[in-house]
Design a protein around this motif. Structure first.
Motif, PDB file in Angstrom:
ATOM      1  N   SER A 280       0.806  -1.220   0.000  1.00 21.63           N
ATOM      2  CA  SER A 280       0.000   0.000   0.000  1.00 21.63           C
ATOM      3  C   SER A 280       0.842   1.274   0.000  1.00 21.63           C
ATOM      4  N   ASN A 281       2.084   1.192   0.458  1.00 19.38           N
ATOM      5  CA  ASN A 281       2.963   2.355   0.463  1.00 19.38           C
ATOM      6  C   ASN A 281       3.752   2.495  -0.844  1.00 19.38           C
ATOM      7  N   GLY A 282       3.470   1.613  -1.825  1.00 15.89           N
ATOM      8  CA  GLY A 282       4.130   1.677  -3.124  1.00 15.89           C
ATOM      9  C   GLY A 282       5.418   0.893  -3.211  1.00 15.89           C
ATOM     10  N   GLN A 283       5.895   0.352  -2.106  1.00 20.55           N
ATOM     11  CA  GLN A 283       7.124  -0.438  -2.135  1.00 20.55           C
ATOM     12  C   GLN A 283       6.838  -1.852  -2.610  1.00 20.55           C
ATOM     13  N   TYR A 284       7.896  -2.511  -3.091  1.00 23.29           N
ATOM     14  CA  TYR A 284       7.783  -3.873  -3.579  1.00 23.29           C
ATOM     15  C   TYR A 284       8.308  -4.848  -2.536  1.00 23.29           C
ATOM     16  N   TYR A 285       7.667  -5.999  -2.477  1.00 26.31           N
ATOM     17  CA  TYR A 285       8.118  -7.105  -1.641  1.00 26.31           C
ATOM     18  C   TYR A 285       8.314  -8.296  -2.563  1.00 26.31           C
TER      19      TYR A 285
ATOM     20  N   PRO B 290      -3.218  -2.970   2.133  1.00 30.36           N
ATOM     21  CA  PRO B 290      -3.249  -4.247   1.417  1.00 30.36           C
ATOM     22  C   PRO B 290      -2.088  -4.361   0.433  1.00 30.36           C
ATOM     23  N   VAL B 291      -1.881  -5.570  -0.059  1.00 29.58           N
ATOM     24  CA  VAL B 291      -0.847  -5.824  -1.061  1.00 29.58           C
ATOM     25  C   VAL B 291      -1.507  -6.340  -2.334  1.00 29.58           C
ATOM     26  N   LYS B 292      -0.832  -6.090  -3.457  1.00 30.94           N
ATOM     27  CA  LYS B 292      -1.292  -6.583  -4.762  1.00 30.94           C
ATOM     28  C   LYS B 292      -0.213  -7.479  -5.347  1.00 30.94           C
TER      29      LYS B 292
ATOM     30  N   SER C  14      17.587  -2.816  -8.038  1.00 31.22           N
ATOM     31  CA  SER C  14      16.973  -1.502  -7.845  1.00 31.22           C
ATOM     32  C   SER C  14      15.493  -1.565  -8.220  1.00 31.22           C
ATOM     33  N   ARG C  15      14.757  -0.575  -7.802  1.00 33.14           N
ATOM     34  CA  ARG C  15      13.335  -0.471  -8.146  1.00 33.14           C
ATOM     35  C   ARG C  15      13.151  -0.417  -9.664  1.00 33.14           C
ATOM     36  N   LYS C  16      13.992   0.380 -10.331  1.00 31.75           N
ATOM     37  CA  LYS C  16      13.872   0.508 -11.793  1.00 31.75           C
ATOM     38  C   LYS C  16      14.129  -0.833 -12.493  1.00 31.75           C
ATOM     39  N   LYS C  17      15.071  -1.581 -11.999  1.00 32.86           N
ATOM     40  CA  LYS C  17      15.377  -2.876 -12.596  1.00 32.86           C
ATOM     41  C   LYS C  17      14.223  -3.853 -12.379  1.00 32.86           C
ATOM     42  N   LYS C  18      13.628  -3.849 -11.180  1.00 39.85           N
ATOM     43  CA  LYS C  18      12.456  -4.688 -10.914  1.00 39.85           C
ATOM     44  C   LYS C  18      11.300  -4.304 -11.840  1.00 39.85           C
ATOM     45  N   GLU C  19      11.104  -3.012 -12.034  1.00 42.12           N
ATOM     46  CA  GLU C  19      10.017  -2.552 -12.899  1.00 42.12           C
ATOM     47  C   GLU C  19      10.258  -2.953 -14.350  1.00 42.12           C
ATOM     48  N   ALA C  20      11.499  -2.919 -14.792  1.00 40.30           N
ATOM     49  CA  ALA C  20      11.823  -3.369 -16.153  1.00 40.30           C
ATOM     50  C   ALA C  20      11.504  -4.857 -16.304  1.00 40.30           C
TER      51      ALA C  20
END
Length: 101
Positions: free
Chosen positions: A11-16, A44-46, A70-76
């Motif tokens: 919910s805070n925008g971070q990834y797990y 909640p989580v998605k 990194s976040r950018k690498k996970k998003e890629a």
């Protein structure tokens, strides 16, 4: 035994990033606050990404690899942008950038 690597958006925008042998059951644990401290603090989580492996130990190793990204690498990875994923995987320090004197 089949294994899964998954990425949740909290919910805070971070990834797990995690791994499991039973994705449906594990997701329920996350959603009900019975999962790791990080996710229950940010409900909640998605579920936003999944990889399937033939073996849970391979999935666990992949989890550890992705956790270091990194976040950018996970998003890629999650968007299938393999060109960006490759670029983000390259060493960025001066000793490896090709700009040696």
């Amino acid at each position: 035994m089949e294994g899964y690597v998954y990425i949740l958006e909290c919910s805070n925008g971070q990834y797990y990033t995690g791994s499991t042998i039973n994705l449906a059951q594990r997701f329920v644990l996350h959603q009900t606050g019975e999962g790791p401290n990080f996710t229950w603090k940010h409900l909640p989580v998605k579920l936003i990404y999944v990889e399937i492996f033939d073996n849970i130990s391979i999935a666990f190793n992949r989890e550890k690899q992705i956790q270091g990204w990194s976040r950018k690498k996970k998003e890629a990875l999650m968007t299938g942008n393999f060109k960006a994923l490759h670029r983000l995987s390259e060493c960025q320090n001066d000793s490896h950038s090709g700009n040696k004197i």
